[in-house]
Design an enzyme around this catalytic site. Sequence first.
Site, PDB file in Angstrom:
ATOM      1  N   ARG A  37      37.155  50.702  39.825  1.00 23.64           N
ATOM      2  CA  ARG A  37      38.268  49.956  40.426  1.00 23.64           C
ATOM      3  C   ARG A  37      39.607  50.361  39.830  1.00 23.64           C
ATOM      4  O   ARG A  37      40.629  50.384  40.531  1.00 23.64           O
ATOM      5  CB  ARG A  37      38.047  48.447  40.228  1.00 23.64           C
ATOM      6  CG  ARG A  37      39.053  47.563  40.994  1.00 23.64           C
ATOM      7  CD  ARG A  37      38.677  46.103  40.897  1.00 23.64           C
ATOM      8  NE  ARG A  37      39.482  45.255  41.774  1.00 23.64           N
ATOM      9  CZ  ARG A  37      40.343  44.332  41.345  1.00 23.64           C
ATOM     10  NH1 ARG A  37      40.522  44.138  40.039  1.00 23.64           N
ATOM     11  NH2 ARG A  37      41.032  43.587  42.210  1.00 23.64           N
ATOM     12  N   ALA A  70      44.850  44.162  46.305  1.00 23.32           N
ATOM     13  CA  ALA A  70      43.424  44.386  46.058  1.00 23.32           C
ATOM     14  C   ALA A  70      42.757  43.026  45.937  1.00 23.32           C
ATOM     15  O   ALA A  70      43.187  42.181  45.152  1.00 23.32           O
ATOM     16  CB  ALA A  70      43.235  45.190  44.775  1.00 23.32           C
ATOM     17  N   SER A  71      41.713  42.794  46.714  1.00 20.24           N
ATOM     18  CA  SER A  71      41.069  41.482  46.775  1.00 20.24           C
ATOM     19  C   SER A  71      40.381  41.126  45.465  1.00 20.24           C
ATOM     20  O   SER A  71      40.052  41.993  44.641  1.00 20.24           O
ATOM     21  CB  SER A  71      40.044  41.451  47.912  1.00 20.24           C
ATOM     22  OG  SER A  71      40.657  41.701  49.151  1.00 20.24           O
ATOM     23  N   VAL A  72      40.142  39.835  45.274  1.00 20.49           N
ATOM     24  CA  VAL A  72      39.402  39.338  44.112  1.00 20.49           C
ATOM     25  C   VAL A  72      37.998  39.950  44.130  1.00 20.49           C
ATOM     26  O   VAL A  72      37.292  39.849  45.136  1.00 20.49           O
ATOM     27  CB  VAL A  72      39.316  37.803  44.157  1.00 20.49           C
ATOM     28  CG1 VAL A  72      38.512  37.275  42.982  1.00 20.49           C
ATOM     29  CG2 VAL A  72      40.712  37.190  44.190  1.00 20.49           C
ATOM     30  N   PRO A  73      37.551  40.597  43.035  1.00 20.02           N
ATOM     31  CA  PRO A  73      36.249  41.284  43.048  1.00 20.02           C
ATOM     32  C   PRO A  73      35.069  40.401  43.445  1.00 20.02           C
ATOM     33  O   PRO A  73      34.165  40.854  44.153  1.00 20.02           O
ATOM     34  CB  PRO A  73      36.116  41.799  41.610  1.00 20.02           C
ATOM     35  CG  PRO A  73      37.525  42.035  41.180  1.00 20.02           C
ATOM     36  CD  PRO A  73      38.309  40.907  41.811  1.00 20.02           C
TER      37      PRO A  73
END
Length: 398
Positions: A37, A70-73
């Site tokens: 990431r 970037a979205s929350v994992p």
Amino acid sequence: MSQTPTAERLRNRLVDAILSERAVPSEVERAMRTVPRDAFLRGIELENAYTDQAVTIKDNPGQPLPLSCASVPSVVAMMLDQLGARPGDKVLEIGAGTGYNAALLTELVGGGNVTTVDIDSDVALHARSALNATGYESVTVIERNGLLGVHENAPYDRIIATVGIWDIPTIWWDQLADGGRLVLPLRWRGQTQSVALTRHGDELVSDGMELCGFIPVIGQNGEQTASLNATDTIRLHYDQDQVIDTDALADTLAAKKPTGHFLSAQRIGGEESFDGVWLRATAEDDRVCRLEATAEAISQDLIHRPATPGRSPVLVEGGSLAYLTLTREGVDPERPFRLGAAAYGPRGEELAHDLIAQIDAWGTARLAVPRMTVTPSATGAAPGHIINKPESRLTLAY
């Protein structure tokens, strides 16, 4: 002497933390342990790249939300679980973001094909560059309005949207194979749920939904926002099909005279979610909206504190409203909070009791979610509560 954590250690620590909170398929776990990431988040501290939080990658000047992030994992893992991508699948992603999710999808489909699309040229270029740099050159990156899909590579076995969608475009039906799955953060009545849908001919039928939050897609303006006071510290968010008298509501709130505060029989623990109340209400009542109150409005006693000030369900009719509240009580240490409703306006008490009925119905089956059936707006609807949108018709039933 402690060692500086490596990207791999931080990545595995993050995945371990996600797995401690929810079960995910082994293939999703493997993908998240594989894809770096941090390589998709240029300029971000290594530790921040592996925390369970969203990261802004492009601001949107003058607007409350960024243009892309970037979205929350953990949400990424949840949606990939919902999607169920398999080796050999053709997948379309709406909203390229950093390119990280497309890389994860590539790991999941193996010899399949992944196409990702984004309306913003900078975002699309960022995704393309990051995917190339990490060995995912096979991903097709398209700069285009995602609401149009990508017909060149259709039909797709899976379509996933990583931006908030208010109405499902008709053109997506043409690009999703029969039996294929669509996962999207769908917005209705002020809330957003990640809904997993499978296509059966002219119907999309859900088999799960989970609360989430995403930046709204550019190009859909079906959700309206109105200020309910002069300082813009109390706002109402509602859908275009709802008839809302914002002037009457503003006058009611300006009087600062609540009709009353009523308590339900339902108590909750400190970490227990009560968003299911909102979801259940939308499956029966067309008066459900979202109330937003700032800390300033609450500190100045302009409004009784809502359960979640930034986003609480509210029933609205004419110049009256009733919204969800949370009151601490010392009766039950395991569940010290009690749900209720604050009421304003001539019909406020009636609305409050209607909301409490929804709270109590939720209390009998707190984890239940409705079945959603989606059809194109020009076709018929399944049995249940119907919400009409320009291109699609949602039907909800418990």
